[in-house]
Design an enzyme around this catalytic site. Structure first.
Site, short mmCIF file in Angstrom:
data_model
loop_
_atom_site.label_atom_id
_atom_site.label_comp_id
_atom_site.label_asym_id
_atom_site.label_seq_id
_atom_site.Cartn_x
_atom_site.Cartn_y
_atom_site.Cartn_z
N ASP A 67 0.69 -1.21 -0.15
CA ASP A 67 -0.01 -0.06 -0.01
C ASP A 67 0.74 1.15 0.16
O ASP A 67 1.99 1.23 0.37
CB ASP A 67 -1.01 0.14 1.04
CG ASP A 67 -1.80 0.92 1.13
OD1 ASP A 67 -2.22 1.40 -0.02
OD2 ASP A 67 -2.88 1.11 2.06
N HIS A 81 3.01 3.16 -8.87
CA HIS A 81 2.76 1.84 -9.17
C HIS A 81 3.98 1.40 -9.70
O HIS A 81 4.21 0.32 -9.56
CB HIS A 81 1.51 1.48 -9.74
CG HIS A 81 0.01 2.10 -9.14
ND1 HIS A 81 -0.14 1.61 -7.93
CD2 HIS A 81 -1.03 2.64 -9.69
CE1 HIS A 81 -1.23 2.10 -7.51
NE2 HIS A 81 -1.98 2.95 -8.55
N LEU A 86 12.55 -19.38 -4.43
CA LEU A 86 11.35 -18.36 -3.67
C LEU A 86 10.04 -18.70 -4.39
O LEU A 86 10.13 -18.99 -5.56
CB LEU A 86 11.56 -17.05 -3.81
CG LEU A 86 10.58 -16.23 -3.25
CD1 LEU A 86 10.74 -16.27 -1.95
CD2 LEU A 86 10.73 -14.66 -3.68
C1 FPP Z 1 -1.91 0.09 -3.41
O1 FPP Z 1 -1.53 1.29 -3.37
C2 FPP Z 1 -1.32 -0.48 -4.59
C3 FPP Z 1 -2.04 -1.30 -5.56
C4 FPP Z 1 -3.27 -1.09 -5.59
C5 FPP Z 1 -1.37 -1.63 -6.67
C6 FPP Z 1 -0.13 -2.36 -6.48
C7 FPP Z 1 0.70 -2.67 -7.56
C8 FPP Z 1 2.06 -2.63 -7.95
C9 FPP Z 1 2.96 -2.74 -6.45
C10 FPP Z 1 2.52 -2.86 -9.16
C11 FPP Z 1 2.21 -4.11 -9.92
C12 FPP Z 1 2.15 -5.24 -9.71
C13 FPP Z 1 3.05 -6.23 -10.19
C14 FPP Z 1 3.05 -7.62 -10.02
C15 FPP Z 1 4.36 -5.70 -11.15
P1 FPP Z 1 -2.43 2.49 -3.25
O2 FPP Z 1 -2.75 3.12 -4.97
O3 FPP Z 1 -3.89 2.30 -2.57
O4 FPP Z 1 -1.67 4.11 -2.64
P2 FPP Z 1 -2.50 4.90 -1.84
O5 FPP Z 1 -3.19 4.45 -0.73
O6 FPP Z 1 -1.24 5.91 -1.14
O7 FPP Z 1 -3.31 5.72 -2.82
#
Ligand code: FPP
Length: 242
Positions: free
Chosen positions: A21, A38, A132
């Site tokens: 997150d 992201h 892993l």
């Molecule tokens: C949450 O942060 C994160 C996500 C919803 C997406 C996670 C995706 C990745 C790390 C990259 C893609 C994955 C791979 C497998 C390459 P948020 O957007 O909710 O953050 P915020 O709460 O600060 O808005």
């Protein structure tokens, strides 16, 4: 299992799960569009796989896209899907170089066709790898997973293949997407939120939870060590007494 990190002996969790997150907040902090957060989160994930394996963890499961994330703007959803596409394009080669096996959990059937076939290709190409055991949750929701498992079990009962009196915890676990994985020992959630947000609802029954204010793109080896240190301070009783 015990392991030595920087000269100190620790009990190392076998399976670590992470709710990655804070990508959006990281982007905001750096005056960038959300999708850049992201992208940075994806980079942090590649490094995390290496770091966590060298710390002695065998199973690593991350929440990349939830069944609820479709509610985000079209721009953000397609941005995340494009990051995933790029990641998958080189994943097989990278996993094989590091003896890493990759699996995807969640309902993949509504993902774009090209993403589904790439997922299948990477899973097949890495299934012999014994390093892993890396699992990515995509279009995943804990309730949705339990719903799908229940439907599979009901079908087997209706077909006379399963006696309802034989349905126990193991039978349910065997019908979940994670049927090949042990339950997580440690759940990490970054960026200060303290919720499980529909992640691994069944599997986290006895996990220790570690919450940190660090945003996912900033999460590094030292933060994993901090989480393992915290894990070592917990006394795990699984409902019993010592
Ligand atoms: C949450 O942060 C994160 C996500 C919803 C997406 C996670 C995706 C990745 C790390 C990259 C893609 C994955 C791979 C497998 C390459 P948020 O957007 O909710 O953050 P915020 O709460 O600060 O808005």
């Amino acid at each position: 299992m015990q392991g030595v990190i920087d000269g100190v002996t620790y009990e190392i969790p076998t399976h670590v799960a992470v709710i990655m997150d804070g990508n959006g907040r990281w982007a905001k902090k750096h005056l960038m569009p959300r999708v850049m957060g992201h992208r940075q989160g994806g980079k942090a994930l590649e490094q995390a796989c290496e770091d966590i394996w060298h710390l002695g963890v065998k199973y690593f499961t991350v929440y990349a896209f939830s069944t609820e994330n479709w509610k985000r703007s079209e721009e953000e959803v397609s941005g995340i899907m494009d990051i995933l596409r790029k990641y998958l394009a080189t994943a097989a080669e990278r996993c094989n170089r590091e003896n890493m096996r990759m699996r995807v959990i969640g309902d993949r059937h509504i993902l774009a066709e090209d993403i589904q076939s790439e997922i299948h290709r990477v899973e097949e190409a890495t299934k012999q790898n014994t390093g892993l055991q890396f699992t990515v949750a995509i279009n995943y929701g804990g309730r949705d997973e339990i719903r799908r498992a229940t439907a599979k079990i009901a079908k087997e009962v209706a077909e006379g293949k399963l006696d309802p009196n034989e349905i126990n915890d193991q039978v349910i676990a065997d019908h979940l997407d994670t049927w090949e994985l042990p339950d997580p020992d440690l759940l990490i959630r970054t960026s200060g939120e303290e919720r499980i947000s529909n992640f691994l609802l069944w599997q986290l029954a006895y996990a220790e939870f570690y919450f940190t204010d660090v945003l996912w793109p900033d999460f590094k080896r030292e933060h994993f060590i901090e989480a393992i240190r915290y894990y070592n301070k917990r006394e795990r009783r699984f409902g019993g007494r010592k």
